[in-house]
Design a protein around this motif. Structure first.
Motif, PDB file in Angstrom:
ATOM      1  N   GLY A  25       0.830  -1.195   0.000  1.00 27.56           N
ATOM      2  CA  GLY A  25       0.000   0.000   0.000  1.00 27.56           C
ATOM      3  C   GLY A  25       0.864   1.243   0.000  1.00 27.56           C
ATOM      4  N   VAL A  26       0.228   2.355  -0.264  1.00 27.99           N
ATOM      5  CA  VAL A  26       0.911   3.640  -0.203  1.00 27.99           C
ATOM      6  C   VAL A  26       0.843   4.133   1.239  1.00 27.99           C
ATOM      7  CG1 VAL A  26       0.759   6.056  -0.907  1.00 27.99           C
ATOM      8  CG2 VAL A  26       0.497   4.222  -2.611  1.00 27.99           C
ATOM      9  N   PHE A  27       1.992   4.583   1.748  1.00 26.47           N
ATOM     10  CA  PHE A  27       2.059   5.029   3.146  1.00 26.47           C
ATOM     11  C   PHE A  27       2.151   6.547   3.155  1.00 26.47           C
ATOM     12  CE2 PHE A  27       4.170   5.540   7.315  1.00 26.47           C
ATOM     13  CZ  PHE A  27       3.329   4.758   8.090  1.00 26.47           C
ATOM     14  N   GLY A  28       1.103   7.174   3.662  1.00 27.03           N
ATOM     15  CA  GLY A  28       1.002   8.626   3.566  1.00 27.03           C
ATOM     16  C   GLY A  28       1.925   9.370   4.516  1.00 27.03           C
ATOM     17  N   ALA A  29       2.122  10.649   4.233  1.00 27.53           N
ATOM     18  CA  ALA A  29       2.957  11.491   5.084  1.00 27.53           C
ATOM     19  C   ALA A  29       2.341  11.629   6.478  1.00 27.53           C
ATOM     20  CB  ALA A  29       3.133  12.864   4.441  1.00 27.53           C
ATOM     21  N   ASP A  30       1.028  11.362   6.569  1.00 22.02           N
ATOM     22  CA  ASP A  30       0.333  11.450   7.859  1.00 22.02           C
ATOM     23  C   ASP A  30       0.484  10.157   8.665  1.00 22.02           C
ATOM     24  OD1 ASP A  30      -1.105   9.778   6.244  1.00 22.02           O
ATOM     25  OD2 ASP A  30      -3.058  10.741   6.562  1.00 22.02           O
ATOM     26  N   GLY A  31       1.310   9.204   8.152  1.00 24.18           N
ATOM     27  CA  GLY A  31       1.513   7.958   8.888  1.00 24.18           C
ATOM     28  C   GLY A  31       0.380   6.974   8.704  1.00 24.18           C
ATOM     29  N   PRO A  68       9.188   5.874  -6.721  1.00 18.06           N
ATOM     30  CA  PRO A  68       8.756   6.109  -5.330  1.00 18.06           C
ATOM     31  C   PRO A  68       9.786   6.918  -4.537  1.00 18.06           C
ATOM     32  CG  PRO A  68       9.282   3.770  -5.695  1.00 18.06           C
ATOM     33  CD  PRO A  68       9.396   4.448  -7.027  1.00 18.06           C
ATOM     34  N   ALA A  69       9.301   7.606  -3.516  1.00 14.56           N
ATOM     35  CA  ALA A  69      10.203   8.348  -2.625  1.00 14.56           C
ATOM     36  C   ALA A  69      11.060   7.377  -1.818  1.00 14.56           C
ATOM     37  CB  ALA A  69       9.391   9.241  -1.696  1.00 14.56           C
ATOM     38  N   ALA A  70      10.448   6.282  -1.393  1.00 17.77           N
ATOM     39  CA  ALA A  70      11.147   5.233  -0.641  1.00 17.77           C
ATOM     40  C   ALA A  70      10.229   4.027  -0.566  1.00 17.77           C
ATOM     41  CB  ALA A  70      11.498   5.708   0.771  1.00 17.77           C
ATOM     42  N   VAL A  71      10.838   2.869  -0.340  1.00 21.88           N
ATOM     43  CA  VAL A  71      10.061   1.642  -0.236  1.00 21.88           C
ATOM     44  C   VAL A  71      10.489   0.906   1.038  1.00 21.88           C
ATOM     45  CG1 VAL A  71       9.659  -0.641  -1.273  1.00 21.88           C
ATOM     46  CG2 VAL A  71       9.688   1.399  -2.717  1.00 21.88           C
ATOM     47  N   GLY A  72       9.511   0.387   1.755  1.00 22.80           N
ATOM     48  CA  GLY A  72       9.790  -0.475   2.905  1.00 22.80           C
ATOM     49  C   GLY A  72       9.272  -1.867   2.618  1.00 22.80           C
ATOM     50  N   VAL A  73      10.111  -2.859   2.827  1.00 18.28           N
ATOM     51  CA  VAL A  73       9.736  -4.247   2.552  1.00 18.28           C
ATOM     52  C   VAL A  73       9.973  -5.068   3.806  1.00 18.28           C
ATOM     53  CG1 VAL A  73      10.253  -6.289   1.164  1.00 18.28           C
ATOM     54  CG2 VAL A  73      10.373  -4.029   0.120  1.00 18.28           C
ATOM     55  N   VAL A  74       8.966  -5.815   4.247  1.00 15.22           N
ATOM     56  CA  VAL A  74       9.164  -6.691   5.398  1.00 15.22           C
ATOM     57  C   VAL A  74       8.911  -8.132   4.991  1.00 15.22           C
ATOM     58  CG1 VAL A  74       8.633  -4.847   7.019  1.00 15.22           C
ATOM     59  CG2 VAL A  74       6.833  -6.453   6.353  1.00 15.22           C
ATOM     60  N   VAL A  75       9.647  -9.030   5.648  1.00 16.83           N
ATOM     61  CA  VAL A  75       9.790 -10.407   5.200  1.00 16.83           C
ATOM     62  C   VAL A  75       9.823 -11.309   6.429  1.00 16.83           C
ATOM     63  CG1 VAL A  75      11.336 -11.922   3.888  1.00 16.83           C
ATOM     64  CG2 VAL A  75      11.234  -9.496   3.312  1.00 16.83           C
ATOM     65  N   PRO A  76       9.275 -12.531   6.323  1.00 11.04           N
ATOM     66  CA  PRO A  76       9.429 -13.470   7.444  1.00 11.04           C
ATOM     67  C   PRO A  76      10.803 -14.137   7.410  1.00 11.04           C
ATOM     68  CG  PRO A  76       8.184 -14.526   5.685  1.00 11.04           C
ATOM     69  CD  PRO A  76       8.512 -13.122   5.215  1.00 11.04           C
ATOM     70  N   GLY A  77      11.181 -14.761   8.493  1.00  8.22           N
ATOM     71  CA  GLY A  77      12.446 -15.510   8.526  1.00  8.22           C
ATOM     72  C   GLY A  77      13.480 -14.832   9.395  1.00  8.22           C
ATOM     73  N   ILE A  78      14.750 -15.143   9.127  1.00  3.42           N
ATOM     74  CA  ILE A  78      15.841 -14.480   9.845  1.00  3.42           C
ATOM     75  C   ILE A  78      16.291 -13.317   8.974  1.00  3.42           C
ATOM     76  CG2 ILE A  78      18.177 -14.702  10.810  1.00  3.42           C
ATOM     77  CD1 ILE A  78      16.151 -16.359  12.337  1.00  3.42           C
ATOM     78  N   ILE A  79      15.975 -12.114   9.421  1.00  5.03           N
ATOM     79  CA  ILE A  79      16.234 -10.926   8.620  1.00  5.03           C
ATOM     80  C   ILE A  79      17.187 -10.019   9.382  1.00  5.03           C
ATOM     81  CG2 ILE A  79      15.175  -8.947   7.429  1.00  5.03           C
ATOM     82  CD1 ILE A  79      14.238 -11.762   6.456  1.00  5.03           C
ATOM     83  N   ASP A  80      18.289  -9.663   8.773  1.00  2.81           N
ATOM     84  CA  ASP A  80      19.226  -8.717   9.371  1.00  2.81           C
ATOM     85  C   ASP A  80      18.809  -7.319   8.923  1.00  2.81           C
ATOM     86  OD1 ASP A  80      21.318  -7.118  10.146  1.00  2.81           O
ATOM     87  OD2 ASP A  80      22.867  -8.606   9.686  1.00  2.81           O
ATOM     88  N   ASP A  81      17.981  -6.672   9.742  1.00  4.53           N
ATOM     89  CA  ASP A  81      17.408  -5.375   9.370  1.00  4.53           C
ATOM     90  C   ASP A  81      18.508  -4.379   9.047  1.00  4.53           C
ATOM     91  OD1 ASP A  81      15.817  -6.959  11.055  1.00  4.53           O
ATOM     92  OD2 ASP A  81      14.633  -5.275  11.766  1.00  4.53           O
ATOM     93  N   ALA A  82      19.535  -4.350   9.904  1.00  2.00           N
ATOM     94  CA  ALA A  82      20.574  -3.323   9.774  1.00  2.00           C
ATOM     95  C   ALA A  82      21.299  -3.474   8.436  1.00  2.00           C
ATOM     96  CB  ALA A  82      21.563  -3.426  10.934  1.00  2.00           C
ATOM     97  N   ARG A 301       9.563   5.425   5.791  1.00  6.03           N
ATOM     98  CA  ARG A 301       9.409   6.853   6.103  1.00  6.03           C
ATOM     99  C   ARG A 301      10.685   7.404   6.756  1.00  6.03           C
ATOM    100  NH1 ARG A 301       6.740  10.448   4.014  1.00  6.03           N
ATOM    101  NH2 ARG A 301       4.899   9.154   3.884  1.00  6.03           N
ATOM    102  N   GLU A 302      11.365   6.553   7.530  1.00  2.80           N
ATOM    103  CA  GLU A 302      12.607   7.006   8.187  1.00  2.80           C
ATOM    104  C   GLU A 302      13.705   7.329   7.182  1.00  2.80           C
ATOM    105  OE1 GLU A 302      13.684   4.058  11.104  1.00  2.80           O
ATOM    106  OE2 GLU A 302      11.898   4.445  12.300  1.00  2.80           O
ATOM    107  N   LEU A 303      13.572   6.817   5.949  1.00  2.00           N
ATOM    108  CA  LEU A 303      14.590   7.081   4.922  1.00  2.00           C
ATOM    109  C   LEU A 303      14.351   8.413   4.216  1.00  2.00           C
ATOM    110  CD1 LEU A 303      14.657   3.551   3.253  1.00  2.00           C
ATOM    111  CD2 LEU A 303      16.227   4.447   4.959  1.00  2.00           C
ATOM    112  N   VAL A 304      13.161   8.952   4.403  1.00  3.53           N
ATOM    113  CA  VAL A 304      12.788  10.182   3.701  1.00  3.53           C
ATOM    114  C   VAL A 304      12.906  11.337   4.683  1.00  3.53           C
ATOM    115  CG1 VAL A 304      10.980  11.362   2.400  1.00  3.53           C
ATOM    116  CG2 VAL A 304      11.145   8.868   2.325  1.00  3.53           C
TER     117      VAL A 304
END
Lengths: 305, 305
Positions: A25-31, A68-82, A301-304
């Motif tokens: 989905g599109v994530f608005g500036a209003d969160g 896009p201004a930025a994209v956030g992708v979340v995934v199951p499993g062992i994910i090294d966010d950093a 959003r933290e990237l923008v």
């Protein structure tokens, strides 16, 4: 991506890649997250490439032509966010996939990669059932079980290995898909509840919600299966309480859809297992199956700036 | 205390109040603890006042007349470090004692109050076996068992309730002093090992070190008791690994004094319990029974700018 690493003029897009469907989905500036687009997850293939191509197509469609201004992708499993790396995502066929860099190159914008449950925990903490909690846990009880831990106000990752409460030994003899025995997930996940009812009665059910309905009608086999799940969940919560002492635990996922059969019984069974420890409040998660997507949006959003 | 809240011209004094003895020493500006003074802990009495008076006397003696610059005091039990309150310290007879303010008034200097095990973990993290660890655990296995958790580089307290791994249910039927059953501490603490050997054989021993010596000689009852303790500890470590995923666990306390009989067997048994989880390194703690006192000194030092 622009030479300075910034994204395009399009929107922030949030993507939650699950084993069954990709939600976006599109994530608005209003969160706020816009309408959620659902696409069946393609078969992983040998290298997981079809899933990445599907994500690229969905993002391009949602951003309407503009990068896009930025994209956030979340995934199951062992994910090294950093590091933005999917260390191990069984359902998606990914092993050590540098997802962040790969998608950033394809999409031409900054990309944040996170873990689906931890992102859901971030979302519940910012805008849901964990609001205001200094120490809390988000516990979706769905196909599997994992906890997102909010510790001293921040989601705790441990390089992707934190919160794997679904695979602690709670003392039964059932085998788990992970190769272990006695795992919480093997007896108490929504999938396990449905599977165990089917095995016990020979009657297949669509999911844990059907079992919950049978519990309400007093079906003895359903009551027995549900009872085992609650006992095991109480055991798991007693371990979380002993180790990290959350003040509130938000139950989500399939089992979270039957709060009348989960929240109070679980609190009672947990209290019976504690002595001097501080019992957490057991509440229903608030964001439903949008939690991961909202979390993905928050990460993007933290990237923008 | 001076009107600006600063302390006197004397030294920083570190105090570790245990159920058996009070250890104390001068903590140098170089971060080193001087010779450790040991005094038997007075009986708690009805309100724990004799213990507080003893601490006051020890600090005055060690600071040599001049008011101390600052004092750090660490205590077992449920300790709210941030508030400086001993919420519950059974052995010392303290319930909701505002220890920090009470001692600051008596001693005329700033006082830091902490938990003995968490302070020991801080010390092992700054100057011992957890040096450099982003996520680690200090696990003293002594009279009781509790873990100090270092998470994202900081000692995690959860208002004093974190790390109570000694009172998670590891699946045996023995009663625990806490009122629970199946607690790790009831089968695997150094005290439990000595007690269980004495019960099994009718031969009292001075402590777990004696049992370790009997294990080395192949005494079957000692081997059985030690085996139960290692199995339970491996279970406990598997829970810590699943929930907070430390990369290193430093074993201290009485059992830590027999590293040959603990470290490698424990690592092997833990590995057998894990599937996809990341096994921590199991190492010996380095600061011995000075860890709590060093931690108290570190806490006090933070008050002196």
């Amino acid at each position: 991506m622009a030479p300075d690493g910034s994204g395009g003029a399009g929107p922030v897009v949030a993507v939650d890649i699950g084993g069954t469907s990709i939600k976006a989905g599109v994530f608005g500036a209003d969160g706020r997250l816009g309408p959620v687009d659902r696409t069946a997850t393609p078969p992983a293939g040998t290298d997981g490439a079809p899933v990445i191509e599907a994500v690229e197509g969905i993002v391009r469609r949602l951003s309407g032509g503009a990068p896009p201004a930025a994209v956030g992708v979340v995934v199951p499993g062992i994910i090294d966010d950093a590091a933005g790396v999917a260390v191990h995502a069984e359902n998606l066929g990914w092993h050590d996939v540098a997802l962040r860099d790969l998608l950033a190159t394809r999409l031409g914008c900054p990309v944040a990669v996170g873990h689906d449950v931890r992102a859901g925990g971030l979302a519940e903490h910012r805008a849901g059932a964990l609001r205001g909690a200094v120490n809390g846990a988000f516990l979706p009880v769905g196909t599997g079980i994992a906890a997102a831990l909010v510790l001293d106000g921040r989601v705790f990752a441990a390089d992707g290995y934190a919160g794997e409460i679904g695979h602690v030994d709670v003392g039964h003899s059932l085998e788990c898909a992970c190769g272990g025995r006695g795992c919480l997930e093997a007896i108490a996940s929504a999938a396990a509840v449905a599977r165990r009812y089917a095995v016990a009665t020979g009657t297949p059910v669509a999911g844990s919600r059907d079992v919950a309905e049978l519990v309400r009608r007093g079906d003895p086999a359903a009551v027995a299966v549900w009872d085992d799940a609650l006992d095991a969940l109480a055991y798991g919560l007693s371990l979380l309480t002993g180790v990290v002492a959350p003040t509130v635990v938000a139950i989500g996922g399939g089992l979270g859809e039957s709060p009348d059969l989960v929240l109070r019984p679980l609190a009672g069974r947990l209290a019976a297992r504690l002595t001097f420890q501080r019992p957490p409040r057991i509440v229903a998660a608030e964001l439903g199956d949008r939690a991961g997507c909202v979390g993905a949006g928050l990460l993007a959003r933290e990237l923008v700036t």
